[in-house]
Write an enzyme that holds these catalytic residues in place. Structure first.
Site, PDB file in Angstrom:
ATOM      1  CG  ASP A   1     -10.155   4.129  -5.765  1.00 42.65           C
ATOM      2  OD1 ASP A   1     -10.827   4.265  -4.724  1.00 42.65           O
ATOM      3  OD2 ASP A   1     -10.270   3.161  -6.529  1.00 42.65           O
TER       4      ASP A   1
ATOM      5  CG  HIS B   1     -10.339  -5.963   1.183  1.00 41.84           C
ATOM      6  ND1 HIS B   1     -11.173  -5.441   0.223  1.00 41.84           N
ATOM      7  CD2 HIS B   1     -10.633  -7.289   1.271  1.00 41.84           C
ATOM      8  CE1 HIS B   1     -11.937  -6.432  -0.263  1.00 41.84           C
ATOM      9  NE2 HIS B   1     -11.631  -7.549   0.361  1.00 41.84           N
TER      10      HIS B   1
ATOM     11  CB  ALA C   1      25.489 -22.712  20.601  1.00 40.79           C
TER      12      ALA C   1
ATOM     13  CB  SER D   1      21.340 -11.703  21.452  1.00 37.55           C
ATOM     14  OG  SER D   1      22.547 -12.360  21.185  1.00 37.55           O
TER      15      SER D   1
END
Length: 634
Positions: free
Chosen positions: A110, A114, A472, A542
């Protein structure tokens, strides 16, 4: 043991013997929410007399508490086992149930109605022989009806029952039944469903479920149970197909025994039959078919056996043993249909693992040719596939595999995609056909290899992959490292994010899909440069672990050095050398890493440098020291 216990044990033994040799049919119920799937299965269980008295008592009690059918038994509660399902009156998970009749055993799934649980339906359908598509007679064909129908056509479902349910709520109207049938036929003309049977029914009242009843004398077709008891199961179909057995493992208990174990996916094999092993193409003959219970005169689809061959040939897990007349094909590039089953979207260029039969290989979706609108069957352009998205994609593997087109064999043509970082199953797909370039393009042998090129430079090839947030200090540090290496006489090349986007990647933006493709291209360029014997420095944000892993996988062991330039967001944002953070904060720059696009922190980099606590010069020296320790430079 008491006399009553002996009687119960005897009854169970007789029951098991009675059902031992019956055929088995696996089927699913699907369709839109509240079309009556669970009620139908509950009715089948009830009518098959497989419920004990305590189960009946419990379901009667639950019907009063949770039921939606007034004073009647709510059969759906026999299936909807989750508390959330009972309270909401919907099915969320795939519920499997067993029952049997005098003619056949059944396993029914079953599946949810949805849209957000479409992946659950796809999972349940993948192993089914037949499907019951529930349609509410009042509402007709809905979006989820179309979606589930399209999925069934994709997976090659050969037997489909369109059960037009709740006929009691439309006064058992033949005109309404005919109207829904025509509506579905009009839609189904666009699909590849070889057999469709229409049955009007009332799962709640029982009409046409087990027997015809008296409410629809105008219907002369089979009841649902009559259909299920006579429809051909896949095992019967598969025994007529070409022989295939994907090798699960090599069985070598001693020097005198070398067998190849697996489940027969299709066809029949006998001792003396000639076979071909794919993808190697080697041939031999079957000398024995071994099982734990003794040798067999033949093996058929669905049986797990060990094949012994006349010749000593190299066979590994994942290889496919075929009949020599109709062997499996081999290729490493395909056109496929992919059903995406994860919240994180599928992005072209991102590496995944693909499990095909018993083999797992690295795979990359190189292109999404189009996405399918399941409501209209329209083919739409797409740069990614989101949850429940269905698309036709080109797929590239890291090696050739044995396969059959999915329409010919689900076992050797169906695959799943697995996230390399989490091991979650994220997609399922069907191989449609091999791309011609898969056979036409081959690696050209060259006499001068990577080691020869590196030897003349007096160094070992390597890729230094600097990753971190914008600001950075990646480019600054990479530039300093290259200067230091150049001063030492090393041969280098620096790939910088901004510089590459002026040429090679000028066509790419900053969406997640474009970021993935950006890094894929750079990784391939870095691989070529490492093959030239260079020390390559790559300074890119990255942001995604998957793409950094792709770059690592392209290199040989010991060649890839991930350097995490670990600078806190507030420090990088305070520096903001290009003013990008200010633009992102004002909403002028979308998909900016660290603000509205994620950065996935490296989990095990070879080196971590923090430019909030050390200078760029100190970071560069730390990288040089790491290269020396690893023997890249003297």
């Amino acid at each position: 043991m008491s006399h009553s216990s002996e009687l119960i044990a005897e009854d169970i033994e007789q029951y098991l013997k009675a059902h031992e040799h019956k055929g088995l049919l696996r089927f699913i119920t699907c369709g839109s929410v509240d079309d009556g799937k669970s009620t139908l299965i509950g009715r089948l269980l009830f009518e098959s007399k497989l419920l004990f008295e305590d189960q009946l008592a419990a379901i009667e009690s639950d019907s009063k508490k949770y039921g939606t059918q007034g004073t009647e038994i709510d059969f759906a509660l026999l299936v909807d086992g989750l508390a959330a399902e009972r309270e909401q009156g919907i099915t969320i998970d795939v519920a499997y149930r067993f029952f049997s009749t005098n003619k056949r055993k059944f396993i029914v799934a079953d599946t949810p109605g949805h849209e957000q649980y479409t992946r659950n339906m796809f999972t349940g359908a993948s192993s089914a022989d037949a499907a019951i598509l529930m349609v509410d007679a009042r509402h007709g064909i809905l979006t989820q009806t179309r979606r589930h129908s399209f999925l069934m056509s994709l997976i090659g479902m050969r037997h489909v029952v369109v059960a037009i349910n709740k006929m009691d709520l439309v006064d058992y109207s033949k005109a309404r039944f005919d109207q829904v049938v025509e509506e579905y036929r009009e839609f189904a003309r666009q699909l590849e469903l070889p057999e469709i049977t229409f049955i009007p029914m009332s799962a709640l009242k029982g009409d046409n479920v087990i027997e015809h009843g008296h409410n629809m004398p105008w219907y002369h077709g089979p009841s649902l149970m009559a259909y299920l008891e006579t429809v051909e199961v896949d095992e019967e179909y598969l025994q007529r197909a070409p022989f295939r057995i994907p090798v699960q493992w090599v069985n070598r208990p001693n020097l005198d025994f070398r067998g190849f174990t697996g489940m027969v996916a299709s066809g029949v094999i006998k001792p003396g039959d000639a076979i071909r092993v794919q993808p190697s193409g080697k041939t031999s003959k079957v000398s024995r078919i071994y099982t734990f219970d003794g040798d067999l005169d033949e093996a058929v689809a669905g049986q797990s056996v060990t094949l012994l061959l006349e010749d000593e040939i190299d066979i590994s897990r994942g290889d496919v043993i075929s009949g020599i007349e109709q062997p499996a094909q081999t290729a490493d590039q395909f056109e496929t249909t992919v059903v995406w089953m994860h919240d994180t979207p599928l992005l072209p260029g991102r590496p995944y693992l693909m499990k095909l039969g018993t083999q797992t290989v690295s795979a990359t979706v190189t292109k999404i040719k189009h996405q399918v609108n399941v409501n209209t069957m329209e083919q739409m352009a797409a740069k990614q596939l989101d949850l429940n998205g269905i698309g036709v994609c080109t797929l590239s593997l890291d090696r050739a595999v044995a396969f059959d087109p999915y329409q010919e064999s689900q076992d050797t043509g169906g695959f799943i995609l697995i996230d390399r970082m989490t091991n979650n199953t994220v997609g399922a797909g069907m191989l449609r056909f091999a791309l011609r370039r898969s056979q036409n393009i081959h690696m050209q042998h060259v006499d001068i290899d990577k080691q020869s090129r590196a030897l003349t430079k007096g160094q070992k090839p390597a890729v230094l992959w600097l990753t971190g947030l914008s600001g950075a200090g990646k480019s600054t540090i990479a530039n300093l490292v290259e200067k230091k290496l150049h001063a030492r006489g090393n041969h280098t090349y620096l790939l910088d994010g901004d510089n590459v986007r002026h040429g090679l990647n000028r066509d790419l933006g900053f969406t997640n899909a474009d970021r993935v493709e950006n890094i894929r291209r750079v990784a391939e360029v870095a691989r070529l440069m490492a093959d030239a014997g260079l020390i390559v420095l790559s300074a890119f944000i990255s942001p995604f672990r998957g793409e950094r892993q792709l770059a690592r996988d392209l290199m040989e062991d010991g060649e890839f050095f991930e350097v995490f330039v670990d600078t806190p967001l507030e420090v990088a944002e305070e520096r903001d050398p290009k003013g990008l953070y200010r633009k992102a904060r004002r909403g002028e720059l979308k998909n900016f890493t660290g603000i509205d696009s994620a950065y996935e922190v490296p989990e095990a980099p070879e080196l971590r440098v923090n430019t909030a606590t050390m200078s760029a010069e100190e970071a560069a020296d730390a990288i040089i020291d790491a290269l020396r320790e690893r023997g890249v430079i003297a």
